[in-house]
Design a protein around this motif. Structure first.
Motif, PDB file in Angstrom:
ATOM      1  N   GLY A 131       0.812  -1.209   0.000  1.00  0.00           N
ATOM      2  CA  GLY A 131       0.000   0.000   0.000  1.00  0.00           C
ATOM      3  C   GLY A 131       0.844   1.257   0.000  1.00  0.00           C
ATOM      4  O   GLY A 131       2.057   1.224   0.237  1.00  0.00           O
ATOM      5  N   TYR A 132       0.169   2.377  -0.268  1.00  0.00           N
ATOM      6  CA  TYR A 132       0.830   3.674  -0.348  1.00  0.00           C
ATOM      7  C   TYR A 132      -0.129   4.730   0.186  1.00  0.00           C
ATOM      8  O   TYR A 132      -1.319   4.721  -0.147  1.00  0.00           O
ATOM      9  N   HIS A 133       0.386   5.649   1.021  1.00  0.00           N
ATOM     10  CA  HIS A 133      -0.399   6.784   1.501  1.00  0.00           C
ATOM     11  C   HIS A 133      -0.120   7.995   0.617  1.00  0.00           C
ATOM     12  O   HIS A 133       1.033   8.441   0.496  1.00  0.00           O
ATOM     13  N   GLU A 134      -1.150   8.545   0.034  1.00  0.00           N
ATOM     14  CA  GLU A 134      -0.993   9.736  -0.808  1.00  0.00           C
ATOM     15  C   GLU A 134      -0.457  10.894   0.026  1.00  0.00           C
ATOM     16  O   GLU A 134      -0.900  11.139   1.143  1.00  0.00           O
ATOM     17  N   GLN A 135       0.502  11.630  -0.538  1.00  0.00           N
ATOM     18  CA  GLN A 135       1.113  12.743   0.182  1.00  0.00           C
ATOM     19  C   GLN A 135       0.345  14.047  -0.017  1.00  0.00           C
ATOM     20  O   GLN A 135       0.251  14.875   0.882  1.00  0.00           O
ATOM     21  N   GLY A 136      -0.156  14.250  -1.233  1.00  0.00           N
ATOM     22  CA  GLY A 136      -0.939  15.439  -1.533  1.00  0.00           C
ATOM     23  C   GLY A 136      -2.190  15.033  -2.279  1.00  0.00           C
ATOM     24  O   GLY A 136      -3.090  14.411  -1.722  1.00  0.00           O
ATOM     25  N   MET A 137      -2.236  15.365  -3.581  1.00  0.00           N
ATOM     26  CA  MET A 137      -3.331  14.893  -4.443  1.00  0.00           C
ATOM     27  C   MET A 137      -2.770  14.269  -5.710  1.00  0.00           C
ATOM     28  O   MET A 137      -3.434  14.227  -6.736  1.00  0.00           O
ATOM     29  N   GLU A 138      -1.522  13.792  -5.611  1.00  0.00           N
ATOM     30  CA  GLU A 138      -0.853  13.299  -6.809  1.00  0.00           C
ATOM     31  C   GLU A 138      -1.533  12.066  -7.396  1.00  0.00           C
ATOM     32  O   GLU A 138      -1.606  11.910  -8.621  1.00  0.00           O
ATOM     33  N   LEU A 139      -2.053  11.202  -6.535  1.00  0.00           N
ATOM     34  CA  LEU A 139      -2.707   9.995  -7.038  1.00  0.00           C
ATOM     35  C   LEU A 139      -4.112  10.284  -7.560  1.00  0.00           C
ATOM     36  O   LEU A 139      -4.520   9.738  -8.581  1.00  0.00           O
ATOM     37  N   GLU A 140      -4.839  11.129  -6.860  1.00  0.00           N
ATOM     38  CA  GLU A 140      -6.198  11.435  -7.306  1.00  0.00           C
ATOM     39  C   GLU A 140      -6.187  12.040  -8.702  1.00  0.00           C
ATOM     40  O   GLU A 140      -7.001  11.684  -9.557  1.00  0.00           O
ATOM     41  N   ALA A 141      -5.257  12.961  -8.962  1.00  0.00           N
ATOM     42  CA  ALA A 141      -5.178  13.575 -10.287  1.00  0.00           C
ATOM     43  C   ALA A 141      -4.887  12.523 -11.357  1.00  0.00           C
ATOM     44  O   ALA A 141      -5.486  12.543 -12.442  1.00  0.00           O
ATOM     45  N   LEU A 142      -3.969  11.599 -11.055  1.00  0.00           N
ATOM     46  CA  LEU A 142      -3.639  10.545 -12.015  1.00  0.00           C
ATOM     47  C   LEU A 142      -4.836   9.639 -12.288  1.00  0.00           C
ATOM     48  O   LEU A 142      -5.145   9.318 -13.434  1.00  0.00           O
ATOM     49  N   PHE A 143      -5.496   9.216 -11.217  1.00  0.00           N
ATOM     50  CA  PHE A 143      -6.628   8.308 -11.392  1.00  0.00           C
ATOM     51  C   PHE A 143      -7.794   8.984 -12.096  1.00  0.00           C
ATOM     52  O   PHE A 143      -8.483   8.366 -12.913  1.00  0.00           O
ATOM     53  N   ARG A 144      -8.016  10.259 -11.788  1.00  0.00           N
ATOM     54  CA  ARG A 144      -9.083  10.980 -12.478  1.00  0.00           C
ATOM     55  C   ARG A 144      -8.782  11.070 -13.976  1.00  0.00           C
ATOM     56  O   ARG A 144      -9.675  10.919 -14.814  1.00  0.00           O
ATOM     57  N   HIS A 145      -7.515  11.322 -14.298  1.00  0.00           N
ATOM     58  CA  HIS A 145      -7.113  11.408 -15.707  1.00  0.00           C
ATOM     59  C   HIS A 145      -7.284  10.051 -16.392  1.00  0.00           C
ATOM     60  O   HIS A 145      -7.792   9.970 -17.524  1.00  0.00           O
ATOM     61  N   MET A 146      -6.881   8.997 -15.702  1.00  0.00           N
ATOM     62  CA  MET A 146      -7.047   7.655 -16.266  1.00  0.00           C
ATOM     63  C   MET A 146      -8.523   7.344 -16.497  1.00  0.00           C
ATOM     64  O   MET A 146      -8.904   6.779 -17.526  1.00  0.00           O
ATOM     65  N   GLN A 147      -9.352   7.716 -15.529  1.00  0.00           N
ATOM     66  CA  GLN A 147     -10.786   7.463 -15.663  1.00  0.00           C
ATOM     67  C   GLN A 147     -11.368   8.235 -16.842  1.00  0.00           C
ATOM     68  O   GLN A 147     -12.161   7.700 -17.630  1.00  0.00           O
ATOM     69  N   ASP A 148     -10.963   9.502 -16.989  1.00  0.00           N
ATOM     70  CA  ASP A 148     -11.463  10.316 -18.100  1.00  0.00           C
ATOM     71  C   ASP A 148     -11.036   9.734 -19.441  1.00  0.00           C
ATOM     72  O   ASP A 148     -11.839   9.646 -20.377  1.00  0.00           O
ATOM     73  N   LEU A 149      -9.756   9.348 -19.544  1.00  0.00           N
ATOM     74  CA  LEU A 149      -9.276   8.757 -20.788  1.00  0.00           C
ATOM     75  C   LEU A 149     -10.021   7.468 -21.106  1.00  0.00           C
ATOM     76  O   LEU A 149     -10.409   7.220 -22.249  1.00  0.00           O
ATOM     77  N   HIS A 150     -10.203   6.666 -20.082  1.00  0.00           N
ATOM     78  CA  HIS A 150     -10.849   5.373 -20.297  1.00  0.00           C
ATOM     79  C   HIS A 150     -12.301   5.542 -20.722  1.00  0.00           C
ATOM     80  O   HIS A 150     -12.800   4.827 -21.589  1.00  0.00           O
ATOM     81  N   ASN A 151     -12.989   6.520 -20.122  1.00  0.00           N
ATOM     82  CA  ASN A 151     -14.413   6.691 -20.413  1.00  0.00           C
ATOM     83  C   ASN A 151     -14.673   7.452 -21.713  1.00  0.00           C
ATOM     84  O   ASN A 151     -15.688   7.228 -22.374  1.00  0.00           O
ATOM     85  N   ASN A 152     -13.751   8.343 -22.082  1.00  0.00           N
ATOM     86  CA  ASN A 152     -14.018   9.243 -23.201  1.00  0.00           C
ATOM     87  C   ASN A 152     -13.219   8.963 -24.465  1.00  0.00           C
ATOM     88  O   ASN A 152     -13.586   9.426 -25.540  1.00  0.00           O
TER      89      ASN A 152
END
Length: 310
Positions: A131-152
């Motif tokens: 596991g990994y603890h997010e330090q800021g919002m670095e993971l959320e931004a990546l996952f949101r981008h991945m989700q957008d790419l995957h969906n659109n």
């Protein structure tokens, strides 16, 4: 402990989609399961408990888990009433992901080097979860981008997810092999242990007296507390767990209905049919036929199995 590999990669992936991104909302009766593919799970919202490979850990927004094939796991919201959701963004990777396409280097603005390939090989060879603890919002931004790419993005363009995957691996790689420590350190409600026990042993007959002893309560005290905190009786929730497993097996296996009933610990077929109709609004056979005829993707089938229409 009963563990059923609910979802196989054949239901999720095809040649044009070796990466799937799925947002799920976990419940108290979410299914303990394992995959035959790699999964990276990111806690997008809420707090909860995860039972993973026999370890019970507290999770919160910003936590990420790399879950190799064959590792049993289930998330459960901390809130027992269902009013505070636990939402997980799941990045699921087909074995084809690890066979790098020849056209991949052209997608990178910088050099595509051996270090990126090494990280991908390390992920492929990973046998235990970390596991990994997010330090800021670095993971959320990546996952949101991945989700957008995957969906659109067009399904024929899966290569665009690779740069994001490599960046994700760069961030979390230092935690591989490092023990994960709970960030919250809050006292667990003992009912979480009860429900996790139910989820892990759904095939057994667990009497009210037995489950009450599990947390050192009288049956009467236990019944009152359980209904107060979950809004359901013990037997209602236990049968819901069994029916949710039944739904998953109807969607993702070719098991006969009698075998499925036995797999969830019910030998009386009339009783099984009655419970299933009460839970889903239809017979097991109609449920299977309707789901397979109305959904074209594994993601839709997963959602349908987790939250059946009534």
């Amino acid at each position: 402990m009963e563990v059923f590999p609910v979802v196989a990669g054949e239901y999720l992936f095809d040649t044009n989609s070796p990466v799937q991104v799925l947002l799920t909302e976990e419940s108290l009766t979410s299914v303990l399961h394992q995959h035959d593919f790699m999964e990276i799970a990111y806690v997008l919202e809420g707090e909860g408990i995860q039972l993973i490979d026999g370890d019970k850990i507290q999770v919160a927004k910003g936590d990420l888990f790399v879950i190799p094939p064959g590792v049993s796991h289930v998330f459960q919201p901390r809130d027992l009433s269902g009013t505070q959701p636990l939402r997980i963004l799941n990045c699921m990777l087909s074995p084809e992901v690890f066979k790098l396409p020849a056209a991949l280097p052209a997608l990178f603005t910088g050099p595509f080097d051996e270090e990126q390939q090494r990280r991908l090989r390390l992920l492929e060879e990973q046998k235990s979860w970390f596991g990994y603890h997010e330090q800021g919002m670095e993971l959320e931004a990546l996952f949101r981008h991945m989700q957008d790419l995957h969906n659109n993005s067009p399904s024929a363009d899966p290569l665009r997810l690779y740069p994001l995957l490599f960046e994700l691996l760069r961030i979390v790689e230092p935690c591989a092999g490092v023990p994960f420590s709970d960030r919250l350190q809050q006292a667990d409600d003992p009912l979480h242990d009860v429900i996790l026990y139910m989820v892990s042993n759904f095939k057994q007959r667990i009497s009210l007296k037995e489950i009450s002893r599990y947390i050192s309560m009288s049956s009467r005290q236990f019944q009152r507390l359980f209904k107060l905190k979950t809004g359901k009786s013990y037997i209602q929730l236990f049968q819901e767990i069994r029916m949710k497993y039944s739904c998953a097996m109807l969607m993702f296996t070719d098991f006969g209905i009698q075998k499925i009933a036995l797999e969830v610990g019910i030998g009386d077929m009339k009783y099984f049919y009655r419970l299933f109709r009460e839970y889903s609004g239809m017979t097991p056979g109609n449920y299977r036929n309707w789901g397979h005829s109305h959904f074209s993707t594994g993601k839709e089938m997963i959602s349908y199995a987790e939250h059946p229409a009534r």
